[in-house]
Enzyme design. Sequence first.
Site, PDB file in Angstrom:
ATOM      1  CG  ASP A  80     -35.362  -5.065  -3.206  1.00  5.68           C
ATOM      2  OD1 ASP A  80     -34.967  -6.151  -2.734  1.00  5.68           O
ATOM      3  OD2 ASP A  80     -36.442  -4.540  -2.869  1.00  5.68           O
ATOM      4  CG  HIS A  93     -36.828  -8.398  -0.668  1.00  3.12           C
ATOM      5  ND1 HIS A  93     -36.843  -7.084  -1.106  1.00  3.12           N
ATOM      6  CD2 HIS A  93     -37.727  -8.456   0.355  1.00  3.12           C
ATOM      7  CE1 HIS A  93     -37.704  -6.395  -0.383  1.00  3.12           C
ATOM      8  NE2 HIS A  93     -38.254  -7.189   0.512  1.00  3.12           N
ATOM      9  CB  SER A 145     -41.052  -5.876   1.048  1.00 10.81           C
ATOM     10  OG  SER A 145     -39.971  -5.363   1.768  1.00 10.81           O
TER      11      SER A 145
END
Length: 597
Positions: free
Chosen positions: A144, A207, A543
């Site tokens: 990620d 994220h 996600s």
Amino acid sequence: MKSYSISYILFPILLVAFLVESEGAAEGEKDGVYIVYMGAATGSSKNGHAQLLSSVLKRRKNALVQSYEHGISGFAARLSAAEAQSIAKNPGVVSVFPDPVYQLHTTRSWDFLKYGTDIVIDSRPHSDSNSSSAEYVSIIGILDTGISPESESFSGQDLGPIPSRWNGTCGDAHDFCNGKIIGARSYNSPDDDDEGLDNAPRDTIGHGTHVASTAAGTMVTDASYYGLATGNAKGGSPLSRIAMYRVCTRYGCQGSSILAAFSDAIKDGVDILSLSLGSPASYMFDYKEDPIAIGAFHAVENGITVVCSGGNDGPSEETITNVAPWILTVAATTIDRKFESNVVLQGKKVVKGEAINFADIGTSPIHPLIYGKSAKKTDATESEARNCNPDSMDGEMIKGKIVLCENDDNSNTIHDKEDEVQSLGGIGLVLVDDRTSGVASNYNEFPLTVISSKDAPAILSYLNSTENPVATILPSTVVSQYKPAPTVAYFSSRGPSSLSRNILKPDIAAPGVDILAAWMANDTEVTLKGKESPKFNIISGTSMSCPHVSGMAAVIKSQYPSWSPSAIKSAIMSTASQINNMKAPITAESGCYSHGL
């Protein structure tokens, strides 16, 4: 010469191999970074890769970008199209293809799943695990944007020793490893050697931190986003350890970096790999030219369960991505929590809206209300003004008013409309939009809410029958135990797979709408004026659904250490619920059955 790669057809437990022909680099490809895939690692080394590379290159420095040696054999290099085609002709080369760029697919959710609350989990290995009597601690590898180690969700306190089988490293980022985070690697993009802080495993986007805490975050009490969604935030497998592989930057996720991370993760000894990223639906890669499919294949071959997000290009059919049969592909659903931001009209009539905002324009309907179409410029069309498109409305008519806009022409995003209204001096926006139903976006302090087309006539009737219409938009409140839930999120990509139509995808659905989880520090985009940076944030996407399944897979691995990836996948799929909280079949947000899910 044709070369061959191995692919899998998935049956309930067994994996059966078949061969796929590869013709090498395609005609007409441009110069740039290419990935040379040579199958499973069989003792190849950087020297061997360098020798193959030197067979077509003469005295070029820095041509080699990545070398894959663990579980995967191959390399990434800067090549011309002709050089790539020349390498593809070598015996042992499966495929040669341009280095692709992937995109990110951007704690109430675990409580809603009735996991960790109503069910007592026995974390000890079972008798069929063929392991020692000591507890097996699973390790989740996450590819990620990096991680924020200072977050409370990654506290290593009282977790015990790091599993002795762990072979990973934190490299130069020694302050990242704390017993909870036990690995942190970073991969530079071939064209971004001077990104500064982006070259470290620290998360500068948020994220990766959100995903990691959803999968394996430790318990944090009284977590919230400025008072919204207050509760105990925890990951699916709080005792699992985390290894972060930073493969994404603000510019995307380079395929050569992703494949390098897979290779390192195989060597490091992770049990689960979680990837909340993938290609857009408009451009699907063939398995033999897809770094995620290739890396996942060899990870599964080495006993690692690979979980991937299915993409956010729904609700159209054949938009699902990460569809290789050996990947556990995850769709997104809502949970039984809704963020309401209602519109109040004169006479205290309330129209329900949905959004995350911290509006502060009062609870009384005292602000002038106008329909975008009524403020149309002379050179704009009614459709443009009705949709509040740029340069379609008269600023003098909009200034100081709440604006009613529609969203039926697909020409601009909601944030485009928000920016237009604000730039003209509007003080609020009521948007009519059915497509985003069930997903509350964050508009910070700006009073913006989304209503359904069923409720729009009430406001339009009020506007047409009142000389001086007024309204207000209330700040968001939380509605718990909302029904029906779960529903399939409108954005969640649908099947069937366009690559293997005989294999159903996605495999499973999990919470991916308005999920609260840890966030990086000092993010000005989500920080309210005059407030400290939030420690948690609420976002949506497959996600967010992916790490829910990764966490569950880690729990199963801890209980049954000897189970294969296919056994773990089978256990998750065969025990999943198909019924919502109204004891009816799960549907899409529209109420229809979701095709391709």
